[in-house]
Design an enzyme around this catalytic site. Structure first.
Site, PDB file in Angstrom:
ATOM      1  N   HIS A  24      44.551  29.841  42.820  1.00 15.21           N
ATOM      2  CA  HIS A  24      44.105  29.292  41.535  1.00 15.21           C
ATOM      3  C   HIS A  24      44.299  27.774  41.500  1.00 15.21           C
ATOM      4  O   HIS A  24      43.463  27.040  40.980  1.00 15.21           O
ATOM      5  CB  HIS A  24      44.871  29.955  40.386  1.00 15.21           C
ATOM      6  CG  HIS A  24      44.557  31.421  40.230  1.00 15.21           C
ATOM      7  ND1 HIS A  24      43.841  31.934  39.166  1.00 15.21           N
ATOM      8  CD2 HIS A  24      44.827  32.486  41.019  1.00 15.21           C
ATOM      9  CE1 HIS A  24      43.709  33.253  39.307  1.00 15.21           C
ATOM     10  NE2 HIS A  24      44.301  33.605  40.432  1.00 15.21           N
ATOM     11  N   ASP A 121      42.521  27.983  33.384  1.00 15.00           N
ATOM     12  CA  ASP A 121      42.360  29.014  34.403  1.00 15.00           C
ATOM     13  C   ASP A 121      41.851  30.302  33.768  1.00 15.00           C
ATOM     14  O   ASP A 121      42.109  30.584  32.591  1.00 15.00           O
ATOM     15  CB  ASP A 121      43.712  29.274  35.082  1.00 15.00           C
ATOM     16  CG  ASP A 121      43.575  30.252  36.240  1.00 15.00           C
ATOM     17  OD1 ASP A 121      43.144  29.817  37.311  1.00 15.00           O
ATOM     18  OD2 ASP A 121      43.858  31.456  36.061  1.00 15.00           O
TER      19      ASP A 121
HETATM   20  C1  G50 Z   1      44.375  38.697  41.541  1.00  8.49           C
HETATM   21  C2  G50 Z   1      44.155  40.066  41.632  1.00  8.49           C
HETATM   22  C3  G50 Z   1      42.922  40.568  41.328  1.00  8.49           C
HETATM   23  C4  G50 Z   1      41.896  39.726  40.956  1.00  8.49           C
HETATM   24  C5  G50 Z   1      42.119  38.326  40.885  1.00  8.49           C
HETATM   25  C6  G50 Z   1      43.361  37.826  41.155  1.00  8.49           C
HETATM   26  C7  G50 Z   1      41.056  37.338  40.545  1.00  8.49           C
HETATM   27  C8  G50 Z   1      39.847  37.721  39.869  1.00  8.49           C
HETATM   28  C9  G50 Z   1      39.551  36.742  38.784  1.00  8.49           C
HETATM   29  O1  G50 Z   1      43.583  36.499  41.063  1.00  8.49           O
HETATM   30  O2  G50 Z   1      41.208  36.181  40.803  1.00  8.49           O
HETATM   31  C10 G50 Z   1      40.349  37.010  37.569  1.00  8.49           C
HETATM   32  C11 G50 Z   1      39.682  37.544  36.488  1.00  8.49           C
HETATM   33  C12 G50 Z   1      40.358  37.763  35.305  1.00  8.49           C
HETATM   34  C13 G50 Z   1      41.717  37.450  35.191  1.00  8.49           C
HETATM   35  C14 G50 Z   1      42.372  36.912  36.280  1.00  8.49           C
HETATM   36  C15 G50 Z   1      41.684  36.696  37.495  1.00  8.49           C
HETATM   37  O3  G50 Z   1      42.345  37.660  34.042  1.00  8.49           O
HETATM   38  O4  G50 Z   1      45.132  40.888  42.026  1.00  8.49           O
HETATM   39  O5  G50 Z   1      40.738  40.260  40.679  1.00  8.49           O
END
Ligand code: G50
Ligand code: UDP
Length: 462
Positions: A24, A121
Site C-alpha cells: 500500500h 488508502d
Molecule cells: C490484502 C488481502 C486481500 C486483499 C487486499 C489486501 C487488497 C485488495 C484491495 O491488501 O489489496 C482492498 C480492497 C478493499 C479493502 C482493502 C484492500 O478494504 O488479504 O484483497
C-alpha cells in the site's frame, strides 16, 4: 507568468493518507513523486508505529529525498487484537488507523495553504469520508490493486454468496470470477477484512474519484466498463494512473544482486520473490529450492519466512538449510533481505518472474516486459493471477491452489519454470505490454493526462 498560465498543480495542496504494508505504501509514495512532478504541494500522513521496519525505512528515505513535503505524524491508538478478531498485523493496523482518524482532523485543518483534496488508502474509506466531510474537501481513494479487483470491491455488496446458482460471481459488463479466487479473508465470517471490505464497498459512490495503478494495455476493457456505469451505476470516475513509476529513493542499502546479474547472459535468470508480507512454510521453502535447482536456469531467489520483518532474525542458511544452500550456491543466488525489485526485473539477465502476483509486482513485471509464473499465495492475488494468464503476459497453474494452503513439489515447480523461460509467446506478449506501458508514461501520455485532469478537478474543489 500570470496565474492562469501556471501549471494547475501550483494551486493544489493534497494530503496523502496511506495505511499499512509495503504493497500500500509503495504505490502511495510513487504517486507522491508523480504529483510533485506535476507541481502539487503535498502533505504525507504517516502512521506511528508502523507495522514493519521496511515501511519506516522507506518513509524516511522518501522524506529525505523530498524535503519540500510536509510530514504529518499520526500516533494511532493501539487496538486490542481480540476486538478486531484477526491475527494479521496489517489488517489490525487498518482497523487501528480507521478508529484513530479523529486525531488528525485538527492538524489537517490547520495546514497552510488549506488542503484542496485528500487521497486515502482503499482500506480507510469510511473513516476518511468523515475526515473529508469535516474538512469540506474532496475525497479520492488510491486503490492499491487491479481494476478487476476494484470491480469486485464495487459490486460485492450486490453479490448473494448463498446463491446456489454456481461457482462463479458474475459482474455486469466485466465477466465472471470463480468463487475459489476470492480473497480468502473475505470468506471468514466476522473477519476484520470482510467487515472493512463490505462496509467500504457500499460507500464508494460517496467518493470524488478512484485512482488505480492500472493501464489500458492490461485492463482497458475493465476500466471502460467501470466508467460506463454498467458495473455499478453511479460510481465516481475511475482514473487509471498506471503504471506508477518506481523511484530512486526506493533503493535499499545493502548488497545488491545486480553485480552478479551483470555477468550473466540475457534472459538466463529466473527471479523468484513473493512480496513483502508472504511467509512460506519451511516445507515449501525446501521445495522451492529443489525446484529452482532443477529448472536448468540460474536463479535469484528472495526467501521470506516471517510476515513482519521485525520478527525476522534467522539467517538465510538457517531457513533454507545448510545442505540445500550448498547445492543452490552453485546455480544461483539466494538472499533473505529487501532488494530493489524493479531494478532486478529491469535487468537484461532476468527472463522470468515467479511471483505471488501482488498487484505492484504484476505492474512492475509488465513495465519491464518480464513474463510471470503466477503463484498466488493469499488476498487479491488469484484474481490478479487470472488477469496475468488472460492477458498472455504469464502463466498460472490453477491446480496449485493457494500457496498458503498447499505445498507445490519442487519437481513440478522446476518444470513450470522451464516452460516459463522457454515460452516465446509469453515473452512476445510481455514485450508488447512493456511497449504500451512506455507510451503511457511518456511525456504527454495517458499518465500525464490523468494527473492533469485530476489536478484540474482538485484546483476547482471537486
Ligand atoms: C490484502 C488481502 C486481500 C486483499 C487486499 C489486501 C487488497 C485488495 C484491495 O491488501 O489489496 C482492498 C480492497 C478493499 C479493502 C482493502 C484492500 O478494504 O488479504 O484483497
Ligand atoms: N519489493 C521490493 N523488494 C523486496 C520485496 C518487495 O522492492 O524485496 C516491492 C515490490 O517491488 C513491490 C512491493 O514491494 O513494489 C510489494 O508489493 P506487492 O503488491 O507486489 O506485494 P505485497 O507485498 O503487498 O504482497
Amino acid at each position: 507568468m500570470s496565474t492562469s498560465d501556471q501549471p494547475s498543480g501550483d494551486l493544489t495542496h493534497v494530503a496523502l493518507f496511506p495505511s499499512a504494508g509495503m504493497g500500500h505504501l509503495v504505490p502511495f509514495l510513487r504517486l507522491a513523486a508523480a504529483l510533485l512532478r506535476h507541481h502539487c504541494k503535498l502533505t504525507l500522513i504517516t502512521s506511528h508505529p508502523a507495522v514493519s521496519s521496511a515501511e519506516s525505512q522507506l518513509i524516511s528515505r522518501f522524506l529525505s529525498a523530498f524535503p519540500q513535503i510536509t510530514e504529518l505524524k499520526f500516533h494511532i491508538v493501539p487496538l486490542d487484537p481480540l476486538v478486531a478478531n484477526s491475527d494479521d498485523p496489517f489488517f489490525l493496523q487498518f482497523e487501528a488507523i480507521r478508529r484513530s482518524v479523529h486525531l488528525i482532523t485538527s492538524p489537517l485543518s490547520a495546514l497552510c495553504p488549506p488542503l484542496s483534496a485528500l487521497v486515502c488508502d482503499v482500506s480507510l474509506i469510511s473513516s476518511a469520508l468523515v475526515l473529508s466531510a469535516t474538512l469540506k474537501i474532496p475525497n479520492y481513494v488510491l486503490f492499491t490493486s487491479s481494476a478487476i479487483m476494484f470491480s469486485l470491491f464495487a459490486y460485492y455488496p450486490f453479490v448473494k454468496m448463498s446463491d446456489p446458482s454456481g461457482d462463479l460471481i458474475h459482474i455486469p459488463a466485466i465477466g465472471s470470477i470463480p468463487k475459489t479466487s476470492l480473497p480468502p479473508p473475505l470468506l471468514v465470517d466476522n473477519s476484520i477484512f470482510k467487515k472493512i471490505f463490505t462496509q467500504d464497498g457500499r460507500r464508494i459512490k460517496e467518493l470524488n474519484g478512484v485512482l488505480i495503478n492500472a493501464m489500458d494495455a492490461m485492463e482497458g476493457d475493465t476500466l471502460n466498463a467501470l466508467n460506463s456505469g454498467k458495473v455499478v451505476d453511479g460510481l465516481p470516475p475511475v482514473v487509471p494512473i498506471g503504471p506508477l513509476l518506481p523511484c530512486e529513493f526506493e533503493n535499499p542499502e545493502g548488497k545488491s544482486p545486480i553485480k552478479w546479474l551483470e555477468k550473466l547472459p540475457p534472459r538466463s535468470v529466473v527471479f523468484a520473490s513473493f512480496g513483502s508480507r508472504t511467509a512460506a512454510s519451511r516445507e515449501q521453502i525446501k521445495e522451492i529450492g529443489i525446484g529452482l535447482a532443477s529448472s536448468g536456469y540460474k536463479f535469484l531467489w528472495i526467501v521470506k519466512d516471517k510476515v513482519v520483518d521485525k520478527e525476522d532474525r534467522e539467517g538465510v542458511e538457517g531457513v533454507v538449510g545448510e545442505e540445500l544452500m550448498e547445492k543452490l550456491k552453485e546455480k544461483g543466488m539466494v538472499l533473505k533481505e529487501w532488494v530493489n525489485q524493479e531494478e532486478i526485473l529491469g535487468h537484461r539477465a532476468v527472463g522470468g518472474f515467479v511471483s505471488h502476483c501482488g498487484w505492484n509486482s504484476v505492474i512492475e513485471a509488465a513495465l519491464k516486459g518480464v513474463p510471470v509464473l503466477a503463484w498466488p499465495q493469499n488476498g487479491d492475488q488469484m484474481i490478479n493471477a487470472g488477469l496475468v494468464a488472460e492477458k498472455g503476459v504469464g502463466m498460472w497453474v490453477e491446480k496449485w491452489g493457494w500457496g498458503h494452503k498447499c505445498v507445490v513439489k519442487g519437481e513440478e515447480l522446476g518444470g513450470r519454470i522451464k516452460e516459463l523461460m522457454e515460452s516465446d509467446g509469453l515473452r512476445a506478449r510481455a514485450a508488447e505490454v512493456k511497449e504500451e506501458a512506455a507510451k503511457a508514461v511518456a511525456v504527454g501520455g495517458s499518465c500525464d493526462r490523468a494527473f492533469e485532469w485530476l489536478i484540474g478537478r482538485w484546483s476547482k474543489g471537486i
